[in-house]
Scaffold this motif. Sequence first.
Motif, PDB file in Angstrom:
ATOM      1  N   GLY A 229       0.873  -1.332  -0.062  1.00 14.52           N
ATOM      2  CA  GLY A 229      -0.098   0.158  -0.015  1.00 14.52           C
ATOM      3  C   GLY A 229       0.701   1.363   0.001  1.00 14.52           C
ATOM      4  O   GLY A 229       0.450   2.414  -0.116  1.00 14.52           O
ATOM      5  N   ASN A 230       2.017   1.233   0.135  1.00 12.13           N
ATOM      6  CA  ASN A 230       2.961   2.385   0.264  1.00 12.13           C
ATOM      7  C   ASN A 230       3.564   2.673  -1.312  1.00 12.13           C
ATOM      8  O   ASN A 230       3.242   1.864  -2.219  1.00 12.13           O
ATOM      9  N   ILE A 231       3.832   4.008  -1.396  1.00  9.24           N
ATOM     10  CA  ILE A 231       4.075   4.399  -2.717  1.00  9.24           C
ATOM     11  C   ILE A 231       5.692   3.805  -2.933  1.00  9.24           C
ATOM     12  O   ILE A 231       6.618   3.809  -2.035  1.00  9.24           O
ATOM     13  N   GLN A 232       5.877   3.040  -4.116  1.00  5.05           N
ATOM     14  CA  GLN A 232       7.214   2.430  -4.302  1.00  5.05           C
ATOM     15  C   GLN A 232       7.848   3.460  -5.232  1.00  5.05           C
ATOM     16  O   GLN A 232       7.378   4.129  -6.270  1.00  5.05           O
ATOM     17  N   ILE A 233       9.102   3.847  -4.955  1.00  8.89           N
ATOM     18  CA  ILE A 233       9.981   4.716  -5.798  1.00  8.89           C
ATOM     19  C   ILE A 233      11.032   3.885  -6.575  1.00  8.89           C
ATOM     20  O   ILE A 233      11.458   3.006  -6.225  1.00  8.89           O
ATOM     21  N   ILE A 234      10.965   4.291  -7.881  1.00 12.19           N
ATOM     22  CA  ILE A 234      11.595   3.640  -8.992  1.00 12.19           C
ATOM     23  C   ILE A 234      12.482   4.686  -9.383  1.00 12.19           C
ATOM     24  O   ILE A 234      12.099   5.751 -10.054  1.00 12.19           O
ATOM     25  N   LYS A 235      13.851   4.379  -9.706  1.00 13.23           N
ATOM     26  CA  LYS A 235      14.621   5.655 -10.330  1.00 13.23           C
ATOM     27  C   LYS A 235      15.451   5.033 -11.737  1.00 13.23           C
ATOM     28  O   LYS A 235      15.622   4.024 -11.906  1.00 13.23           O
ATOM     29  N   ASN A 236      15.458   6.320 -12.489  1.00 10.30           N
ATOM     30  CA  ASN A 236      16.262   6.123 -13.627  1.00 10.30           C
ATOM     31  C   ASN A 236      15.461   5.057 -14.637  1.00 10.30           C
ATOM     32  O   ASN A 236      15.938   4.060 -14.944  1.00 10.30           O
ATOM     33  N   VAL A 237      14.332   5.275 -14.846  1.00  7.93           N
ATOM     34  CA  VAL A 237      13.417   4.311 -15.739  1.00  7.93           C
ATOM     35  C   VAL A 237      13.594   5.292 -17.034  1.00  7.93           C
ATOM     36  O   VAL A 237      13.114   6.321 -17.296  1.00  7.93           O
ATOM     37  N   LYS A 238      13.980   4.589 -18.112  1.00  9.72           N
ATOM     38  CA  LYS A 238      14.129   5.018 -19.523  1.00  9.72           C
ATOM     39  C   LYS A 238      12.894   5.067 -20.390  1.00  9.72           C
ATOM     40  O   LYS A 238      11.849   4.324 -20.171  1.00  9.72           O
ATOM     41  N   ASN A 239      12.758   6.260 -20.960  1.00 10.28           N
ATOM     42  CA  ASN A 239      11.529   6.233 -21.902  1.00 10.28           C
ATOM     43  C   ASN A 239      10.320   6.706 -21.297  1.00 10.28           C
ATOM     44  O   ASN A 239       9.025   6.817 -22.034  1.00 10.28           O
ATOM     45  N   VAL A 240      10.274   6.987 -20.117  1.00 13.83           N
ATOM     46  CA  VAL A 240       9.334   7.867 -19.338  1.00 13.83           C
ATOM     47  C   VAL A 240       9.476   8.983 -18.518  1.00 13.83           C
ATOM     48  O   VAL A 240      10.685   8.910 -18.111  1.00 13.83           O
ATOM     49  N   GLU A 241       8.650   9.748 -18.191  1.00 14.46           N
ATOM     50  CA  GLU A 241       8.915  11.042 -17.676  1.00 14.46           C
ATOM     51  C   GLU A 241       8.617  10.701 -15.987  1.00 14.46           C
ATOM     52  O   GLU A 241       8.303   9.559 -15.664  1.00 14.46           O
ATOM     53  N   SER A 242       9.308  11.572 -15.343  1.00 17.01           N
ATOM     54  CA  SER A 242       9.414  11.363 -13.744  1.00 17.01           C
ATOM     55  C   SER A 242       7.721  11.758 -13.512  1.00 17.01           C
ATOM     56  O   SER A 242       7.034  12.602 -14.060  1.00 17.01           O
ATOM     57  N   GLY A 243       7.239  11.444 -12.209  1.00 21.69           N
ATOM     58  CA  GLY A 243       5.926  11.680 -11.910  1.00 21.69           C
ATOM     59  C   GLY A 243       5.300  10.269 -11.000  1.00 21.69           C
ATOM     60  O   GLY A 243       6.028   9.349 -10.651  1.00 21.69           O
ATOM     61  N   TYR A 244       4.227  10.453 -10.767  1.00 18.40           N
ATOM     62  CA  TYR A 244       3.340   9.328 -10.050  1.00 18.40           C
ATOM     63  C   TYR A 244       2.323   8.656 -11.095  1.00 18.40           C
ATOM     64  O   TYR A 244       1.393   9.170 -11.576  1.00 18.40           O
TER      65      TYR A 244
END
Length: 319
Positions: A229-244
Amino acid sequence: MLRAAAEEAARLKAEQDAKANKLRSVPVPTDQVTVEMNNITRLTEGAKTRQKDLLIRLQETVASKEKDLKDLKEENDLSERGIVKGPKPFRSVTAEKRVLEALKVEIDEAIKSQNEQVRELEGLYKERLEKVSSPTDETNIFYKAKIQELKTEQFQTIKLKLDLISKLDEIKVETEIERKRRIKKASFDNEQDKYLKDRATLNKIKQNTAISSTPLTSKDFDFGQKQSGNIQIIKNVKNVESGYYLVIAVHSNVTKRDDFLRKTVASGQANINFFYDVTTSKYFIYYDKFDNLSQAQKAMISKGSKPYNSEMSMVKIEN
């Protein structure tokens, strides 16, 4: 007068040549010590030739490695411009390394052997000086010069060997850099190919999947990996913008991913999408993305009862 000067110059040159020839000519042995000195001197001449031949082989190895490095750099440069060179003939790196190490051992052994012979010759020379101390003795003059000549040559030989080994080390470092550069480029190309293939698959599913005539339920969907149920944080994902991102399924299996996509489209959600996290090798399927947390939270609260929303979770991408 000019003729006399020319004759005198010729005489002096003849004397110098005679002295030089005398220094180059090994004196005839007169006792056991000079016999041994004569024998060792002849051995050192053979050893000099062997050392020279071995160093030539090492120089050829350096030249070959330099060419390989140059070719690799050129290959990488061309690859970055989209130009692919033809494959080079296969060569075993392990075998080449084994040959090089064996050559280095041969050179070290040859140098060690020659050093020992020079020391032995110098010892005999000092022994002779105790019996024949005259500085004008031709044998003493010859061997004094010969020993100095051999020492100078050994110094030059060792220096050349060290320079060549140092050059090989430099080439090794630069080659490793170029290899990593090639691997990185290949990895990038593979990732891009994968991304384009995934996009093509998604578009095909959207274009070829009709709305289901029978309403689907949440039981018809495989949501994959259960999310917290927590917000998962993923870093450095290519081909997509930062955001929720409001993620509705997580799959590592492409077949299951595509099945979920088809059923979601069949349920009327045409904006379905996904991104790939290379760290976990998982596909995160979503259809909504927001720039700030409050908007994303509001969307989750009002997600409704669509069957594909049953396991909705929030993922924040930080690029």
